[in-house]
Scaffold this motif. Sequence first.
Motif, mmCIF file in Angstrom:
data_model
loop_
_atom_site.group_PDB
_atom_site.id
_atom_site.type_symbol
_atom_site.label_atom_id
_atom_site.label_comp_id
_atom_site.label_asym_id
_atom_site.label_seq_id
_atom_site.Cartn_x
_atom_site.Cartn_y
_atom_site.Cartn_z
ATOM 1 N N LEU A 112 -7.359 6.332 0.435
ATOM 2 C CA LEU A 112 -6.832 5.583 0.808
ATOM 3 C C LEU A 112 -6.039 5.239 1.638
ATOM 4 O O LEU A 112 -6.276 4.825 2.554
ATOM 5 N N LEU A 113 -5.145 5.844 1.678
ATOM 6 C CA LEU A 113 -3.709 5.586 3.188
ATOM 7 C C LEU A 113 -4.939 6.762 4.104
ATOM 8 O O LEU A 113 -4.451 5.489 4.716
ATOM 9 N N ARG A 114 -5.875 7.249 4.377
ATOM 10 C CA ARG A 114 -6.107 8.433 5.077
ATOM 11 C C ARG A 114 -7.418 7.434 5.664
ATOM 12 O O ARG A 114 -7.445 7.122 6.544
ATOM 13 N N VAL A 115 -8.023 6.827 4.713
ATOM 14 C CA VAL A 115 -9.272 5.901 5.526
ATOM 15 C C VAL A 115 -8.047 4.236 6.154
ATOM 16 O O VAL A 115 -8.870 4.143 7.430
ATOM 17 N N VAL A 135 0.846 -1.326 -0.320
ATOM 18 C CA VAL A 135 -0.025 0.293 -0.119
ATOM 19 C C VAL A 135 0.894 1.328 0.247
ATOM 20 O O VAL A 135 0.590 2.087 -0.650
ATOM 21 N N ALA A 136 2.075 1.254 0.465
ATOM 22 C CA ALA A 136 2.422 2.759 0.513
ATOM 23 C C ALA A 136 3.439 2.807 -0.757
ATOM 24 O O ALA A 136 3.814 3.627 -0.579
ATOM 25 N N SER A 137 3.816 1.757 -0.868
ATOM 26 C CA SER A 137 4.598 1.471 -1.851
ATOM 27 C C SER A 137 3.030 2.502 -3.932
ATOM 28 O O SER A 137 4.165 2.263 -4.689
ATOM 29 N N LEU A 138 2.121 2.670 -3.295
ATOM 30 C CA LEU A 138 1.281 2.616 -4.894
ATOM 31 C C LEU A 138 1.999 4.166 -5.281
ATOM 32 O O LEU A 138 1.769 5.204 -4.708
ATOM 33 N N PRO A 139 0.989 4.061 -6.444
ATOM 34 C CA PRO A 139 1.893 5.330 -7.403
ATOM 35 C C PRO A 139 0.278 6.356 -6.512
ATOM 36 O O PRO A 139 -0.240 5.676 -5.858
#
Length: 75
Positions: free
Chosen positions: A64-67, A14-18
């Motif tokens: 997405l990261l926030r959720v 998830v952390a490496s997503l664009p």
Amino acid sequence: MTAQEPTPMTVAEVASLPAVVDLMTAARALRIGRTTAYALAREGGFPCPVVRVGGGYRVPTAGLLRVLGLETRTG
């Protein structure tokens, strides 16, 4: 015949997503199935912001990261 569930994403994945991902990538990160993801996107109920682009949906990774509670904090 049963549909195979997609493999959940790791925090590192998830952390490496664009900056923007397709709806199914976001759904995989949230552990939401395909049918539910598209229904939620159509109805405006997807857990994070979704942008309609042509015939598809895109999800800004920041939302997405926030959720997921993984947003980076600065300052």
